[in-house]
Design a protein around this motif. Structure first.
Motif, PDB file in Angstrom:
ATOM      1  N   GLY A  95       0.803  -1.221   0.000  1.00 59.96           N
ATOM      2  CA  GLY A  95       0.000   0.000   0.000  1.00 59.96           C
ATOM      3  C   GLY A  95       0.834   1.268   0.000  1.00 59.96           C
ATOM      4  O   GLY A  95       0.294   2.361   0.192  1.00 59.96           O
ATOM      5  N   GLY A  96       2.126   1.135  -0.266  1.00 62.78           N
ATOM      6  CA  GLY A  96       3.004   2.302  -0.190  1.00 62.78           C
ATOM      7  C   GLY A  96       3.362   2.905  -1.525  1.00 62.78           C
ATOM      8  O   GLY A  96       4.419   3.542  -1.653  1.00 62.78           O
ATOM      9  N   GLN A  97       2.519   2.733  -2.553  1.00 60.69           N
ATOM     10  CA  GLN A  97       2.843   3.246  -3.885  1.00 60.69           C
ATOM     11  C   GLN A  97       2.995   4.772  -3.880  1.00 60.69           C
ATOM     12  O   GLN A  97       3.896   5.326  -4.518  1.00 60.69           O
ATOM     13  N   ALA A  98       2.125   5.456  -3.181  1.00 60.71           N
ATOM     14  CA  ALA A  98       2.203   6.920  -3.136  1.00 60.71           C
ATOM     15  C   ALA A  98       3.510   7.368  -2.483  1.00 60.71           C
ATOM     16  O   ALA A  98       4.166   8.308  -2.943  1.00 60.71           O
ATOM     17  N   ALA A  99       3.890   6.688  -1.410  1.00 53.13           N
ATOM     18  CA  ALA A  99       5.149   7.011  -0.743  1.00 53.13           C
ATOM     19  C   ALA A  99       6.327   6.737  -1.666  1.00 53.13           C
ATOM     20  O   ALA A  99       7.319   7.475  -1.671  1.00 53.13           O
ATOM     21  N   GLY A 100       6.211   5.675  -2.473  1.00 50.09           N
ATOM     22  CA  GLY A 100       7.273   5.360  -3.415  1.00 50.09           C
ATOM     23  C   GLY A 100       7.431   6.443  -4.469  1.00 50.09           C
ATOM     24  O   GLY A 100       8.555   6.840  -4.803  1.00 50.09           O
ATOM     25  N   MET A 101       6.312   6.947  -5.002  1.00 50.36           N
ATOM     26  CA  MET A 101       6.365   8.014  -5.999  1.00 50.36           C
ATOM     27  C   MET A 101       6.975   9.281  -5.411  1.00 50.36           C
ATOM     28  O   MET A 101       7.789   9.962  -6.051  1.00 50.36           O
ATOM     29  N   ALA A 102       6.602   9.592  -4.170  1.00 50.82           N
ATOM     30  CA  ALA A 102       7.162  10.770  -3.501  1.00 50.82           C
ATOM     31  C   ALA A 102       8.663  10.598  -3.281  1.00 50.82           C
ATOM     32  O   ALA A 102       9.438  11.554  -3.421  1.00 50.82           O
ATOM     33  N   ALA A 103       9.072   9.375  -2.963  1.00 47.17           N
ATOM     34  CA  ALA A 103      10.496   9.109  -2.732  1.00 47.17           C
ATOM     35  C   ALA A 103      11.296   9.250  -4.024  1.00 47.17           C
ATOM     36  O   ALA A 103      12.406   9.801  -4.021  1.00 47.17           O
ATOM     37  N   VAL A 104      10.748   8.765  -5.142  1.00 46.84           N
ATOM     38  CA  VAL A 104      11.433   8.889  -6.430  1.00 46.84           C
ATOM     39  C   VAL A 104      11.618  10.359  -6.791  1.00 46.84           C
ATOM     40  O   VAL A 104      12.684  10.779  -7.251  1.00 46.84           O
ATOM     41  N   ALA A 105      10.569  11.167  -6.586  1.00 47.68           N
ATOM     42  CA  ALA A 105      10.666  12.603  -6.869  1.00 47.68           C
ATOM     43  C   ALA A 105      11.703  13.268  -5.962  1.00 47.68           C
ATOM     44  O   ALA A 105      12.453  14.149  -6.399  1.00 47.68           O
ATOM     45  N   HIS A 106      11.742  12.839  -4.715  1.00 41.58           N
ATOM     46  CA  HIS A 106      12.724  13.377  -3.756  1.00 41.58           C
ATOM     47  C   HIS A 106      14.147  13.038  -4.196  1.00 41.58           C
ATOM     48  O   HIS A 106      15.048  13.890  -4.163  1.00 41.58           O
ATOM     49  N   LEU A 107      14.356  11.810  -4.634  1.00 39.86           N
ATOM     50  CA  LEU A 107      15.672  11.390  -5.108  1.00 39.86           C
ATOM     51  C   LEU A 107      16.091  12.192  -6.337  1.00 39.86           C
ATOM     52  O   LEU A 107      17.255  12.603  -6.464  1.00 39.86           O
ATOM     53  N   GLU A 108      15.155  12.430  -7.253  1.00 41.33           N
ATOM     54  CA  GLU A 108      15.472  13.191  -8.461  1.00 41.33           C
ATOM     55  C   GLU A 108      15.907  14.607  -8.110  1.00 41.33           C
ATOM     56  O   GLU A 108      16.846  15.146  -8.718  1.00 41.33           O
TER      57      GLU A 108
END
Length: 439
Positions: free
Chosen positions: A356-369
């Motif tokens: 259920g952490g897909q939204a957190a994953g997307m936020a993390a990818v944006a943070h890494l970028e």
């Protein structure tokens, strides 16, 4: 006696506050005038009397407790424009930019990186004299349009606007150089030496007339200013091959400047050759930029080109143009703007998200970028809820792993064999893992 002690204490405290304020202001001014060389006061260790308990006491906004992490502020991007102004033509004429590239200085890593922009790239460029109004044309027409329509800031500002609008790259300064200035600067170096990869001839124009039989032979060649200009301009085999030649010339210029010790003489040379080009870099910044240039490894210039993401086409008015594969183009730009020390490790990163952490994953990818880890390096993996949250350095990528540990509220963990296979570094998010801003 008590009153006297109070007065002395007040004087000491006032003095300390005044010194702190002065250093704080100096730091802000120094950060502007001397980028990457600004003054900083180290944190001071203090111990509780009679114990072995100690802490580092730092001054907010002034102290430097240790090496600074990489942030987007480490980048200084300069748009370099080579315009097709001929000898004797007016300075304020409407010329196209024969050459366009972004020179990006990474102050954190001490790197110079170049991103070539094909002149025939079909893009939206400023139209008229009102910012925010766009028209489709080759991107090298932006300078000409800006001059002709009296765009605020003229041709340079229009070219900067076009690059920022189409490529989403922040441009901090520009440099404009014409043919005469280019020749003059190369000749001032005593010419340059280039390892020409393949023989090239041009019998249809006068571009290579400074070479015997209008031909540049393969092999090591010494070129004066006019010859270097001709070699940079010839495009009988297309604009993308010409970009490769221009990058060879730039490397040769850097090598010659280093060999002659010119990097330490930047302020002196700036005064002597300031009229050879136009720029919005203020004279007051030159000493600071000269100090920064000394820390740049000019023997390790990295070059990128958007040409790899372009394919040929024809515009409605019959022009031969280059159209972008946008996914591929932005992937090149992401790589160009990445943290170069992480790029050196070429990491494959797995981002394991809890159920259920897909939204957190997307936020993390944006943070890494944002902090120099492009999405192309990261694969989001759906976790099953097992395994301790943390950063796992599986194959030995210490810089990347340490960088990632500064971007999440996670600790470094020893690999235990449960990590998804095929990755160098694994980020295992937990429930409610917080993102961190390095600093």
């Amino acid at each position: 006696m008590t009153r006297r002690r109070g007065a002395v204490a007040g004087i000491v405290i006032g003095f300390c506050v005044a010194v702190y304020a002065a250093v704080f202001v100096l730091g802000r001014v120094d950060q502007y005038l001397f980028p990457a060389n600004e003054v900083a006061v180290p944190a001071v260790p203090a111990f509780v009397p009679g114990t072995d308990i100690g802490v580092n006491v730092s001054l907010p906004g002034v102290s430097a407790p240790g090496p600074k992490p990489w942030t987007p502020d480490a980048r200084l991007n300069i748009l370099v424009l080579g315009i097709d102004k001929r000898p004797g033509q007016p300075e304020d004429g409407s010329y196209r930019s024969d050459t366009m590239f972004v020179a990006s200085i990474d102050k954190h890593a001490g790197r110079l990186e170049l991103l070539a922009i094909p002149r025939d790239y079909w893009a939206e460029i400023p139209y008229g004299n009102t910012p925010g109004v766009w028209a489709e044309n080759k991107i090298n027409a932006a300078y000409s349009y800006g001059q002709f329509y009296k765009y605020p800031g003229g041709g340079p500002a229009a070219a900067v606007a076009a690059v920022q609008h189409n490529l989403n790259i922040t441009i901090h300064h520009y440099v404009v150089i014409d043919w005469e200035g280019f020749v003059r600067l190369i000749d001032a170096l005593g010419g340059i030496d280039i390892e020409v990869p393949e023989t090239i001839s041009d019998f249809g124009t006068d571009v290579l007339e400074v070479f015997p039989n209008n031909t540049v032979q393969a092999g090591r060649q010494h070129m004066d200013g006019k010859q270097a200009l001709g070699y940079s301009r010839v495009r009988v085999d297309g604009d993308l091959k010409r970009i490769e030649r221009q990058q060879l010339v730039i490397r040769a210029v850097a090598d010659k400047a280093v060999s002659l010790g010119y990097i330490t003489r930047i302020p002196e040379l700036w005064s002597a050759y300031r009229d050879a080009f136009r720029t919005d870099i203020d004279n007051a910044l030159i000493p600071g930029y000269a100090l920064m240039a000394r820390s740049i490894d000019l023997g390790n210039i990295q070059t990128f080109s958007l040409g790899k993401a372009m394919y040929g086409g024809v515009s409605e008015d019959g022009q031969l143009i280059l159209l972008p594969n946008r996914d591929q183009m932005y992937a090149i730009i992401d790589e160009f703007l990445a943290d170069p020390q992480a790029r050196d490790e070429a990491p494959k990163v797995a981002l394991v998200v809890p159920p259920g952490g897909q939204a957190a994953g997307m936020a993390a990818v944006a943070h890494l970028e944002t902090y120099g880890i492009p999405p192309a390096w990261v694969t989001v993996v759906a976790g099953d809820g097992t395994g301790a949250p943390g950063i796992y350095d599986v194959t030995g990528k210490p810089y990347t792993a340490g960088k990632l540990a500064g971007l999440f509220d996670l600790r470094m963990q020893n690999p235990d064999g449960s990590e998804p296979p095929g990755f160098d570094v694994v980020i295992r998010l937990g429930e409610g893992t917080a993102l961190r801003t390095p600093g």
